[in-house]
Each structure stands twice: as C-alpha cells, then as structure tokens.
Design a protein around this motif. Structure first.
Motif, PDB file in Angstrom:
ATOM      1  N   SER A  18       8.007  -8.333  10.483  1.00 19.16           N
ATOM      2  CA  SER A  18       6.877  -7.855   9.693  1.00 19.16           C
ATOM      3  C   SER A  18       6.065  -9.045   9.196  1.00 19.16           C
ATOM      4  CB  SER A  18       7.390  -7.041   8.495  1.00 19.16           C
ATOM      5  OG  SER A  18       6.356  -6.779   7.583  1.00 19.16           O
ATOM      6  N   ARG A  20       3.837  -9.118   6.690  1.00 20.10           N
ATOM      7  CA  ARG A  20       3.705  -9.199   5.238  1.00 20.10           C
ATOM      8  C   ARG A  20       5.045  -9.337   4.511  1.00 20.10           C
ATOM      9  NH1 ARG A  20      -0.320  -4.321   3.775  1.00 20.10           N
ATOM     10  NH2 ARG A  20       0.802  -3.331   5.489  1.00 20.10           N
ATOM     11  N   GLU A 142      -5.531   3.701  -6.639  1.00 22.61           N
ATOM     12  CA  GLU A 142      -4.889   4.126  -5.394  1.00 22.61           C
ATOM     13  C   GLU A 142      -5.942   4.466  -4.346  1.00 22.61           C
ATOM     14  OE1 GLU A 142      -1.199   7.051  -4.064  1.00 22.61           O
ATOM     15  OE2 GLU A 142      -2.368   7.557  -5.842  1.00 22.61           O
ATOM     16  N   ASP A 145      -7.439   1.295  -2.819  1.00 25.71           N
ATOM     17  CA  ASP A 145      -6.477   0.355  -2.252  1.00 25.71           C
ATOM     18  C   ASP A 145      -6.459   0.515  -0.728  1.00 25.71           C
ATOM     19  OD1 ASP A 145      -4.305  -1.127  -1.415  1.00 25.71           O
ATOM     20  OD2 ASP A 145      -2.939  -0.355  -2.937  1.00 25.71           O
ATOM     21  N   ASN A 147      -4.403  -0.552   1.356  1.00 23.52           N
ATOM     22  CA  ASN A 147      -3.054  -0.335   1.857  1.00 23.52           C
ATOM     23  C   ASN A 147      -2.623   1.126   1.742  1.00 23.52           C
ATOM     24  OD1 ASN A 147      -2.470  -3.094   2.524  1.00 23.52           O
ATOM     25  ND2 ASN A 147      -2.286  -3.511   0.339  1.00 23.52           N
ATOM     26  N   ARG A 164      -8.486   3.659   5.765  1.00 26.58           N
ATOM     27  CA  ARG A 164      -8.083   2.814   4.647  1.00 26.58           C
ATOM     28  C   ARG A 164      -9.164   2.789   3.560  1.00 26.58           C
ATOM     29  NH1 ARG A 164      -3.600   0.080   6.045  1.00 26.58           N
ATOM     30  NH2 ARG A 164      -3.095   0.006   8.261  1.00 26.58           N
ATOM     31  N   ARG A 189      -3.472  11.120  -0.023  1.00 29.92           N
ATOM     32  CA  ARG A 189      -2.851   9.932   0.574  1.00 29.92           C
ATOM     33  C   ARG A 189      -2.014  10.373   1.765  1.00 29.92           C
ATOM     34  NH1 ARG A 189       2.328   7.354  -0.002  1.00 29.92           N
ATOM     35  NH2 ARG A 189       2.928   8.620  -1.798  1.00 29.92           N
ATOM     36  N   ASP A 244       5.746  -2.622   1.822  1.00 28.05           N
ATOM     37  CA  ASP A 244       5.063  -3.511   2.757  1.00 28.05           C
ATOM     38  C   ASP A 244       5.079  -4.967   2.316  1.00 28.05           C
ATOM     39  OD1 ASP A 244       4.174  -1.650   4.733  1.00 28.05           O
ATOM     40  OD2 ASP A 244       2.667  -0.934   3.318  1.00 28.05           O
ATOM     41  N   THR A 245       5.226  -5.210   1.025  1.00 33.51           N
ATOM     42  CA  THR A 245       5.097  -6.560   0.483  1.00 33.51           C
ATOM     43  C   THR A 245       6.245  -6.870  -0.470  1.00 33.51           C
ATOM     44  OG1 THR A 245       3.824  -5.856  -1.453  1.00 33.51           O
ATOM     45  CG2 THR A 245       2.575  -6.316   0.581  1.00 33.51           C
ATOM     46  N   ASP A 248       5.920  -4.813  -3.517  1.00 35.56           N
ATOM     47  CA  ASP A 248       6.431  -3.458  -3.316  1.00 35.56           C
ATOM     48  C   ASP A 248       7.954  -3.435  -3.465  1.00 35.56           C
ATOM     49  OD1 ASP A 248       3.861  -2.581  -2.742  1.00 35.56           O
ATOM     50  OD2 ASP A 248       4.141  -2.710  -0.574  1.00 35.56           O
TER      51      ASP A 248
END
Length: 262
Positions: A18, A20, A142, A145, A147, A164, A189, A244-245, A248
């Motif tokens: 990955s 990120r 949100e 964002d 992402n 996105r 979402r 993802d990060t 997160d």
C-alpha cells in the motif's frame, strides 16, 4: 442472521505494498493484525468460503493458524484493482458462474456482519450484475474529504455515479454557506464492499480500464462506463471508515479501546 440469503463466498484482496500505509494487511490493531480481523468478520457473516487473495508471502504466513474456514490464494503482483485479484481467485478455485462472490476490502476490519449479508441480499434481489452499499454522510468535513467516496443514486436505487468530489452539488445552498449540510439533500458515502456473480466478475475483470476510472481512481466506474448497472443499498448498520493511513490506524486503535468487543 434471521434473513435467509443464498450461499456466498467472500474474497478479501490484501495488497501488501500500500502506498499510503505500507504493509497495511499486517498492521496491528489492539494486538491483532488487520487482515485477521477482516477474515474473522467474513466467517461470522456465514460465508461458505473465506478466501484472502494475497500478493506477498508475509500476508499468507500471517493467516496460518486461522483455521480451515480461511483459505489463501497467492495472486499476481500485476493486478490494477482488487476485483482483478478476486477474478484470479475465482479461476483458481473454479467457482461456477452463478456463485455469489463478495469483495470485502482488506482494510475494513470492523465491517458489520449485517452489512456483509446485506450486499448479498441486494444482489439477489436485483437484476443488476453487481451490488454495493452506502451510508449517510453527516458532516461537511466528510463530504469534502476526497478520501470519502460519494455515490449518487437513481430513483430505482441504482448508482448514477461515484466520485471523490462532493456530489450532488446543492448549488443554491452552497452558494449561501458551506459550513453545514443542507437538510434536504441525502448525501451518501460509498462503502467499498461489492457482490457479483463469478461469471460477471470474470467479464468485469477482462474489461479495459476506462477514462473516469483512471481520473477518479475508482474501479467501480469501469462497470458504469461499460454500461453495467450497480445496485446500491443503504447498509443496515454503520461501517466504521476503512483504514488507509497511519492516522486512520490510530483512530482504529482508539475505536477498539472504546468498543472492546469489536
């Protein structure tokens, strides 16, 4: 599990490299790897088979000892998307074309069992070849964002577009202020879980990538651009955001601390 749904299998694509969050499938959340948590959720949902499609032996090694309910499929490193990796798994196990296959992302360690079953039900109840889930967006942060992937539905519940960007765009309301969401717009979402039959999955993976798919980096747009419908159902339970990060991951640790039974 009161709702009766047809038999299904779950495939979890787990990419080690990955960009990120390197090594993401092996990231620890309260002492347990992310990929083990995802596999356990799939098994709890009642899947006939749970397959983790991996591209790195380190992820395969991590899954040893999970029990006979979890199988590992080593897949190529060349795949552009998770669906491509899942299609290879379908061929590896020789699933018939009518097999319902759920694509559960490897970064959804808190996916609710009811949600996994709901996407199977959505596919079974629709003539669309593909189904997915969504949930409401409740904050401006949100919505804006990139992402957080947004989905817009047609009257029949099928997806019109995924983006996105903040869609739909309430022109008049946002001309006045962007500090709060207008009350009369139901923003959704997208939740990155899919169900399809193995025959369509093979067809989908063979389709050429499309301009919008590349622009937005969203593989589901490939299906829409090629004219295939995607059924969208609102999840019966919230899906905590995927991981993802590193930020997160820290939030996931905090969430488990507040929800020790997760």
């Amino acid at each position: 599990m009161s709702e009766k749904i047809p038999p299904f299998v779950v495939v979890i694509p787990a990419r080690y490299a990955s960009t990120r969050l390197p090594g993401k499938p092996l990231a620890s959340i309260a002492g347990e790897s992310m990929i083990r948590r995802v596999a356990r959720r799939a098994a709890q949902a009642g899947a006939a088979q749970v397959v983790v499609a991996v591209d790195d032996i380190r992820v395969a090694d991590e899954l040893r000892g999970c029990g006979g309910d979890v199988l590992v499929c080593m897949t190529g490193e060349h795949h552009a998307s998770g669906s491509d990796r899942i299609a290879e798994s379908a061929d590896h196990f020789g699933w018939p074309d009518d097999t319902i296959v759920v694509n559960l992302q490897g970064d959804e360690p808190f996916a609710p069992v009811a949600g996994i079953r709901a996407v199977v039900s959505a596919l079974a109840a629709s003539d669309a070849p593909m189904a997915t889930l969504a949930t409401s967006i409740d904050s401006v942060e949100e919505l804006f964002d990139p992402n957080v992937v947004k989905v817009v539905q047609a009257e029949d519940g099928r997806a019109l577009y995924f983006s996105r960007a903040p869609v739909p765009w309430p022109r008049d309301a946002f001309a006045a202020t962007r500090d709060r969401l207008p009350e009369d717009v139901g923003f959704l979402r997208h939740i990155g879980i899919y169900a399809y039959r193995a025959g369509f999955l093979r067809r989908f993976a063979a389709l050429p990538r499309t301009p919008l798919e590349r622009i937005e980096a969203l593989e589901q747009l490939r299906a829409l651009e090629h004219g295939y419908a995607i059924a969208v159902r609102v999840s019966p339970e919230p899906f905590p955001p995927g991981i993802d990060t590193a930020a997160d991951l820290a939030r996931a640790e905090a969430w488990v601390a507040a929800n020790p039974s997760a």
